[in-house]
Write an enzyme that holds these catalytic residues in place. Structure first.
Site, PDB file in Angstrom:
ATOM      1  N   ASP A  11       6.626   2.436   4.904  1.00 26.13           N
ATOM      2  CA  ASP A  11       5.537   3.286   4.429  1.00 26.13           C
ATOM      3  C   ASP A  11       6.001   3.996   3.164  1.00 26.13           C
ATOM      4  O   ASP A  11       7.184   3.976   2.813  1.00 26.13           O
ATOM      5  CB  ASP A  11       5.145   4.310   5.500  1.00 26.13           C
ATOM      6  CG  ASP A  11       3.985   5.205   5.065  1.00 26.13           C
ATOM      7  OD1 ASP A  11       2.943   4.663   4.650  1.00 26.13           O
ATOM      8  OD2 ASP A  11       4.111   6.441   5.121  1.00 26.13           O
ATOM      9  N   SER A  12       5.079   4.661   2.510  1.00 20.30           N
ATOM     10  CA  SER A  12       5.420   5.413   1.306  1.00 20.30           C
ATOM     11  C   SER A  12       6.148   6.705   1.626  1.00 20.30           C
ATOM     12  O   SER A  12       6.682   7.355   0.721  1.00 20.30           O
ATOM     13  CB  SER A  12       4.152   5.733   0.509  1.00 20.30           C
ATOM     14  OG  SER A  12       3.278   6.533   1.285  1.00 20.30           O
ATOM     15  N   CYS A  68       0.983   1.592   6.436  1.00 25.02           N
ATOM     16  CA  CYS A  68       0.219   2.333   5.434  1.00 25.02           C
ATOM     17  C   CYS A  68      -1.124   1.665   5.250  1.00 25.02           C
ATOM     18  O   CYS A  68      -1.184   0.464   4.972  1.00 25.02           O
ATOM     19  CB  CYS A  68       0.982   2.363   4.112  1.00 25.02           C
ATOM     20  SG  CYS A  68       0.068   3.121   2.745  1.00 25.02           S
ATOM     21  N   ASN A  69      -2.205   2.432   5.420  1.00 27.31           N
ATOM     22  CA  ASN A  69      -3.542   1.869   5.237  1.00 27.31           C
ATOM     23  C   ASN A  69      -3.786   1.445   3.797  1.00 27.31           C
ATOM     24  O   ASN A  69      -4.285   0.356   3.541  1.00 27.31           O
ATOM     25  CB  ASN A  69      -4.600   2.898   5.658  1.00 27.31           C
ATOM     26  CG  ASN A  69      -4.672   3.092   7.145  1.00 27.31           C
ATOM     27  OD1 ASN A  69      -5.391   2.407   7.846  1.00 27.31           O
ATOM     28  ND2 ASN A  69      -3.916   4.061   7.643  1.00 27.31           N
ATOM     29  N   TYR A 111       0.979   5.989  -2.337  1.00 25.37           N
ATOM     30  CA  TYR A 111       0.414   4.671  -2.602  1.00 25.37           C
ATOM     31  C   TYR A 111      -1.082   4.719  -2.914  1.00 25.37           C
ATOM     32  O   TYR A 111      -1.601   3.841  -3.605  1.00 25.37           O
ATOM     33  CB  TYR A 111       0.625   3.750  -1.399  1.00 25.37           C
ATOM     34  CG  TYR A 111       2.039   3.254  -1.217  1.00 25.37           C
ATOM     35  CD1 TYR A 111       2.995   3.349  -2.233  1.00 25.37           C
ATOM     36  CD2 TYR A 111       2.426   2.666  -0.021  1.00 25.37           C
ATOM     37  CE1 TYR A 111       4.280   2.883  -2.061  1.00 25.37           C
ATOM     38  CE2 TYR A 111       3.712   2.186   0.161  1.00 25.37           C
ATOM     39  CZ  TYR A 111       4.636   2.296  -0.860  1.00 25.37           C
ATOM     40  OH  TYR A 111       5.902   1.826  -0.672  1.00 25.37           O
ATOM     41  N   CYS A 165      -5.019   7.312   7.387  1.00 23.83           N
ATOM     42  CA  CYS A 165      -3.749   7.351   6.657  1.00 23.83           C
ATOM     43  C   CYS A 165      -2.695   7.654   7.694  1.00 23.83           C
ATOM     44  O   CYS A 165      -2.897   8.549   8.537  1.00 23.83           O
ATOM     45  CB  CYS A 165      -3.774   8.420   5.567  1.00 23.83           C
ATOM     46  SG  CYS A 165      -2.138   8.755   4.828  1.00 23.83           S
ATOM     47  N   THR A 166      -1.580   6.941   7.671  1.00 28.15           N
ATOM     48  CA  THR A 166      -0.587   7.121   8.728  1.00 28.15           C
ATOM     49  C   THR A 166       0.088   8.486   8.679  1.00 28.15           C
ATOM     50  O   THR A 166       0.703   8.908   9.664  1.00 28.15           O
ATOM     51  CB  THR A 166       0.468   6.000   8.681  1.00 28.15           C
ATOM     52  OG1 THR A 166       1.071   5.954   7.372  1.00 28.15           O
ATOM     53  CG2 THR A 166      -0.161   4.658   9.006  1.00 28.15           C
ATOM     54  N   HIS A 167       0.002   9.191   7.565  1.00 29.74           N
ATOM     55  CA  HIS A 167       0.495  10.568   7.519  1.00 29.74           C
ATOM     56  C   HIS A 167      -0.346  11.486   8.414  1.00 29.74           C
ATOM     57  O   HIS A 167       0.182  12.423   9.025  1.00 29.74           O
ATOM     58  CB  HIS A 167       0.443  11.116   6.086  1.00 29.74           C
ATOM     59  CG  HIS A 167       1.559  10.683   5.194  1.00 29.74           C
ATOM     60  ND1 HIS A 167       1.702   9.388   4.758  1.00 29.74           N
ATOM     61  CD2 HIS A 167       2.586  11.387   4.648  1.00 29.74           C
ATOM     62  CE1 HIS A 167       2.776   9.308   3.977  1.00 29.74           C
ATOM     63  NE2 HIS A 167       3.330  10.508   3.892  1.00 29.74           N
TER      64      HIS A 167
END
Length: 261
Positions: free
Chosen positions: A5-6, A69-70, A37, A183-185
């Site tokens: 992921d970013s 990451c989406n 991203y 968003c994975t965050h």
């Protein structure tokens, strides 16, 4: 297994995978130098991620790659699958389960600007939520605020209030009963979001991705750590900025150890 992921968004996906497959060795890759991203031009993002993943796999072997990451998954999966010999699992917004579970059919979509703008996201809505009113919020500030929270413990309350204001500015917001965290965050702050906006169901892709990973592992008969030893859960950070003591302590509190790239 490489979870890429970013930034700290890999933690939400990795937690779901670890919960379902605790015997799997996990390497979390946080491309802090490439963050965020969601602001990248698509072709440049594809090239950057393919190069970064290739370099990582030369140093750290993995049986499967999870693109956690989406924003990246909606753009880079075909190129990754063409260039790698290992399976690649991507993350896409959980629009289908949200549409299935929403009673009011008014759904918030909280994402980065890149994910909101992707044709892939529009196609998901068309395919699985055409009978729903989607309230899109493409936030440029929430993922950076979460990254800063984990790296420097910067306060985030004002950003959460801003997100609430944006979601509820829509004419049909009072009917909204479900929000997709695309968003994975964002699942890392699901509890404070839910505290601020109660009576909403918050849906992300973590559990679905974990099930998909387990299916791929079983389908391909890929090896797991079954010898009784504790599974490794390690983190590498890409970019020139060194991890802060706050981040390192936070990772250790989650049972993760930072290793050299």
């Amino acid at each position: 297994m490489l979870i890429f992921d970013s930034g700290v968004g890999s933690l939400s996906i990795g937690a779901a995978i670890h919960q379902l497959i605790p015997q799997a060795n996990l390497l979390y890759a946080m491309d802090h130098g490439g963050f965020p991203y969601g602001e990248w031009q698509e072709s440049a993002l594809v090239e950057h991620i393919c190069q970064a993943v290739s370099a990582l796999l030369q140093r750290h072997s993995a049986d499967i790659l999870v693109m956690a990451c989406n924003s990246a998954s909606t753009a880079v999966l075909p190129a990754l699958r063409n260039s790698l010999s290992i399976p690649v699992v991507g993350v896409v917004p959980a629009i289908k389960p949200a549409a299935q579970r929403s009673h009011s059919k008014v759904i918030g979509l909280l994402a980065t600007p890149g994910t909101i703008a992707r044709a892939y996201t529009a196609q998901l809505i068309n395919d699985f939520a055409s009978d729903c009113c989607i309230i899109p919020v493409g936030s440029r500030v929430l993922a950076p605020a979460i990254e800063s929270l984990f790296w420097q413990e910067n306060p985030i309350d004002a950003v959460l209030e801003q997100i609430k204001a944006e979601l509820y500015s829509h004419p049909r917001a009072a009917e909204m009963d479900t929000v997709v965290l695309a968003c994975t965050h964002f699942p890392l702050l699901q509890k404070p979001l839910a505290d601020l906006m109660p009576n909403l169901e918050w849906i992300d892709s973590g559990e679905a991705i974990a099930r998909r990973v387990l299916h791929v592992l079983n389908e391909l008969n890929l090896p797991l750590n079954l010898n009784g030893s504790t599974a490794k859960r390690e983190v590498v950070i890409l970019g020139e900025e060194p991890a802060t003591p706050i981040l390192i302590q936070g990772l250790e509190n989650m049972g993760l150890s930072l290793i050299d790239y």
